[in-house]
Design a protein around this motif. Structure first.
Motif, PDB file in Angstrom:
ATOM      1  N   LYS A  86       0.840  -1.209   0.000  1.00 46.80           N
ATOM      2  CA  LYS A  86       0.000   0.000   0.000  1.00 46.80           C
ATOM      3  C   LYS A  86       0.866   1.246   0.000  1.00 46.80           C
ATOM      4  O   LYS A  86       0.603   2.215  -0.726  1.00 46.80           O
ATOM      5  CB  LYS A  86      -0.904   0.016   1.236  1.00 46.80           C
ATOM      6  N   PHE A  89       2.449   1.860  -3.462  1.00 43.54           N
ATOM      7  CA  PHE A  89       1.548   2.363  -4.495  1.00 43.54           C
ATOM      8  C   PHE A  89       0.936   3.713  -4.137  1.00 43.54           C
ATOM      9  O   PHE A  89       0.478   4.429  -5.028  1.00 43.54           O
ATOM     10  CB  PHE A  89       0.485   1.309  -4.822  1.00 43.54           C
ATOM     11  N   THR A  90       0.913   4.066  -2.870  1.00 36.68           N
ATOM     12  CA  THR A  90       0.547   5.438  -2.506  1.00 36.68           C
ATOM     13  C   THR A  90       1.570   6.398  -3.086  1.00 36.68           C
ATOM     14  O   THR A  90       1.228   7.450  -3.647  1.00 36.68           O
ATOM     15  CB  THR A  90       0.468   5.601  -0.977  1.00 36.68           C
ATOM     16  N   ALA A  93       1.040   6.706  -6.820  1.00 34.60           N
ATOM     17  CA  ALA A  93      -0.075   7.604  -7.141  1.00 34.60           C
ATOM     18  C   ALA A  93       0.331   9.063  -6.962  1.00 34.60           C
ATOM     19  O   ALA A  93      -0.048   9.930  -7.769  1.00 34.60           O
ATOM     20  CB  ALA A  93      -1.284   7.273  -6.261  1.00 34.60           C
ATOM     21  N   LYS A 100      -4.800   5.473  -9.356  1.00 39.68           N
ATOM     22  CA  LYS A 100      -5.206   5.247  -7.965  1.00 39.68           C
ATOM     23  C   LYS A 100      -4.427   4.065  -7.419  1.00 39.68           C
ATOM     24  O   LYS A 100      -3.843   3.270  -8.170  1.00 39.68           O
ATOM     25  CB  LYS A 100      -6.704   4.988  -7.863  1.00 39.68           C
ATOM     26  N   ASN A 101      -4.415   3.961  -6.109  1.00 36.59           N
ATOM     27  CA  ASN A 101      -3.696   2.884  -5.444  1.00 36.59           C
ATOM     28  C   ASN A 101      -4.545   1.613  -5.471  1.00 36.59           C
ATOM     29  O   ASN A 101      -5.581   1.544  -4.813  1.00 36.59           O
ATOM     30  CB  ASN A 101      -3.390   3.286  -3.999  1.00 36.59           C
ATOM     31  N   ASP A 104      -5.543   0.029  -2.016  1.00 39.37           N
ATOM     32  CA  ASP A 104      -6.368   0.737  -1.045  1.00 39.37           C
ATOM     33  C   ASP A 104      -7.588  -0.059  -0.618  1.00 39.37           C
ATOM     34  O   ASP A 104      -8.098   0.115   0.487  1.00 39.37           O
ATOM     35  CB  ASP A 104      -6.808   2.095  -1.606  1.00 39.37           C
TER      36      ASP A 104
END
Length: 201
Positions: A86, A89-90, A93, A100-101, A104
């Motif tokens: 997470k 990928f945050t 983004a 988008k992640n 999430d």
């Protein structure tokens, strides 16, 4: 049009290597190790050349199940790796590599204790372990864990000779895991009798 997607030219391995490289000077060694484990699992599942923007929420859910079925990881280890994914990928983004992640949507990443795995090491068992240790360094590592209650290995490796107050029978234990919390950078513990011999060795 794939060419117009955010991060269309960014592959999974290239992004992950860049993410980790940007944090080498600010992350603790143990964190970098877990980053590496999570990177390996993502690349093993999706492939090094997988375009970052093509990883979907469904892929993220499949990856979580893959960690259990293929990697045979415990639930808390899975939760931790999903949490790091997470975080990866945050960042992706935020740099517009993905819209988008995809991670999430994955819930339940908090680490929980497992009472079934709790085990009290008796004095007799501890002595047998001490006798089986190959050298003084291993005996000290075990003694600090069993009788001192230090977190292994982070608190052991943070310990310095200057932290041992022989005159007052105290040890200052520095805690890399909690140093970011106010008043939790270190704690003072008694210099227990069981630690004297291993320390002198």
């Amino acid at each position: 049009d794939n060419e117009n997607k955010p991060g269309a030219g960014m592959t999974l391995a290239v992004f992950l290597d860049d993410f980790i490289a940007r944090r080498k000077d600010t992350s603790k060694p143990a964190t970098l190790i877990v980053y590496g484990h999570t990177r390996r699992c993502l690349v093993d599942k999706f492939g090094a050349d997988k375009p970052l923007s093509e990883i979907t929420t469904g892929d993220a859910k499949d990856w979580r199940m893959w960690l259990k079925s293929n990697e045979k990881l415990a639930e808390n280890t899975i939760r931790r790796r999903v949490g790091f994914a997470k975080q990866f990928f945050t960042d992706a983004a935020e740099h517009n590599y993905v819209l988008k992640n995809p991670f999430d949507a994955l819930k339940g990443v908090s680490i929980h204790g497992d009472p079934e795995k709790f085990y009290f090491v008796t004095e007799d068992e501890a002595r047998k372990v001490m006798d089986a240790c190959p050298n003084a360094e291993w005996r000290l590592l075990f003694a600090l864990s069993r009788w001192g209650g230090l977190r292994c290995p982070s608190e052991h490796f943070a310990l310095r000779w200057s932290d041992i107050n022989w005159a007052e029978n105290k040890i200052v234990v520095r805690s890399p895991k909690t140093e970011h919390l106010r008043g939790k950078a270190y704690r003072t513990m008694p210099l227990f009798p069981e630690l004297l011999k291993p320390l002198n060795e």
